[in-house]
Design a protein around this motif. Sequence first.
Motif, short mmCIF file in Angstrom:
data_model
loop_
_atom_site.label_atom_id
_atom_site.label_comp_id
_atom_site.label_asym_id
_atom_site.label_seq_id
_atom_site.Cartn_x
_atom_site.Cartn_y
_atom_site.Cartn_z
N MET A 171 120.04 4.85 14.86
CA MET A 171 121.57 4.32 15.43
C MET A 171 122.48 5.45 15.44
O MET A 171 123.61 5.19 15.29
CB MET A 171 121.77 3.21 14.62
CG MET A 171 120.77 2.17 14.79
SD MET A 171 121.27 0.50 13.88
CE MET A 171 122.17 -0.23 15.12
N ALA A 172 121.98 6.88 15.39
CA ALA A 172 123.03 7.76 15.73
C ALA A 172 124.01 7.77 16.56
O ALA A 172 125.26 8.24 16.47
CB ALA A 172 122.33 9.05 15.44
N GLY A 173 123.35 7.26 17.64
CA GLY A 173 124.37 7.19 19.04
C GLY A 173 125.32 6.18 18.80
O GLY A 173 126.53 6.25 19.25
N ILE A 174 124.96 5.06 18.12
CA ILE A 174 126.07 3.91 17.66
C ILE A 174 127.16 4.33 16.92
O ILE A 174 128.30 4.19 17.08
CB ILE A 174 125.31 2.55 17.12
CG1 ILE A 174 124.70 2.05 18.22
CG2 ILE A 174 126.50 1.87 16.51
CD1 ILE A 174 123.76 0.71 18.10
N SER A 175 126.67 5.48 15.77
CA SER A 175 127.65 5.84 14.82
C SER A 175 128.64 6.64 15.64
O SER A 175 129.73 6.74 15.54
CB SER A 175 126.81 6.86 14.01
OG SER A 175 127.80 7.43 13.08
N GLU A 176 127.94 7.56 16.49
CA GLU A 176 128.98 8.26 17.51
C GLU A 176 129.94 7.63 18.60
O GLU A 176 131.01 8.02 18.19
CB GLU A 176 127.92 9.45 18.23
CG GLU A 176 127.44 10.54 17.75
CD GLU A 176 128.46 11.59 17.09
OE1 GLU A 176 129.31 12.20 17.77
OE2 GLU A 176 128.45 11.66 15.70
N SER A 177 129.46 6.72 18.85
CA SER A 177 130.36 5.74 19.94
C SER A 177 131.41 5.13 18.93
O SER A 177 132.57 5.24 19.50
CB SER A 177 129.28 4.74 20.44
OG SER A 177 130.23 3.79 21.26
N PHE A 178 131.30 4.61 17.94
CA PHE A 178 132.25 3.94 17.17
C PHE A 178 133.06 5.03 16.28
O PHE A 178 134.11 4.79 15.88
CB PHE A 178 131.41 2.98 15.95
CG PHE A 178 131.36 1.85 16.64
CD1 PHE A 178 132.06 0.76 16.27
CD2 PHE A 178 130.17 1.58 17.30
CE1 PHE A 178 131.73 -0.56 16.92
CE2 PHE A 178 129.71 0.49 18.13
CZ PHE A 178 130.59 -0.68 17.87
N ALA A 179 132.61 6.46 16.27
CA ALA A 179 133.73 7.25 15.71
C ALA A 179 134.59 7.80 16.87
O ALA A 179 135.43 8.22 16.31
CB ALA A 179 132.58 8.52 14.99
#
Length: 156
Positions: free
Chosen positions: A74-82
Amino acid sequence: MAGLAEGLKEFMRLFPQGVTVVTARGPIGTTVSSFISVSLNPPLILVALDSNSGTGKVIRETGLFAVNLLSEEMAGISESFAHKPHQERFLNTPHIFSEHGLPIIEGVIGYIQCRLWRLYEAGDHTLYLGEVFSTNILNDKPPLIYYRRRYTGVRV
């Protein structure tokens, strides 16, 4: 002081941290690696958010929040929410709402729901102590880890 702040950031990059997304009604949410368990009686956790955080503002207004534990894919989700603007973060992120109206990201390892217990101003961040009223473990996937400015997983 700038040199000390950079030194602290460099030091913290050497400390592997689990990655969570803290969410509140709205839906609104933000990536958080500053998350710890504080007490078992009462059950308390702490998250640190930038003092100007929109997510923090909603938590203060509603008194509720959830902590979503991200799995290693879920790295993409982390980046999106950051990094994405708040209004775009949930657009392409599958999620449901808990019985308390808190957004829960689909595919997370688990989540906890909290009532705001206390908050403390701490420099440029606010510390949110939450009293846990619900814990939900959804799967046993490995967690997403942030280390040396990169995402990784757990090697066992």
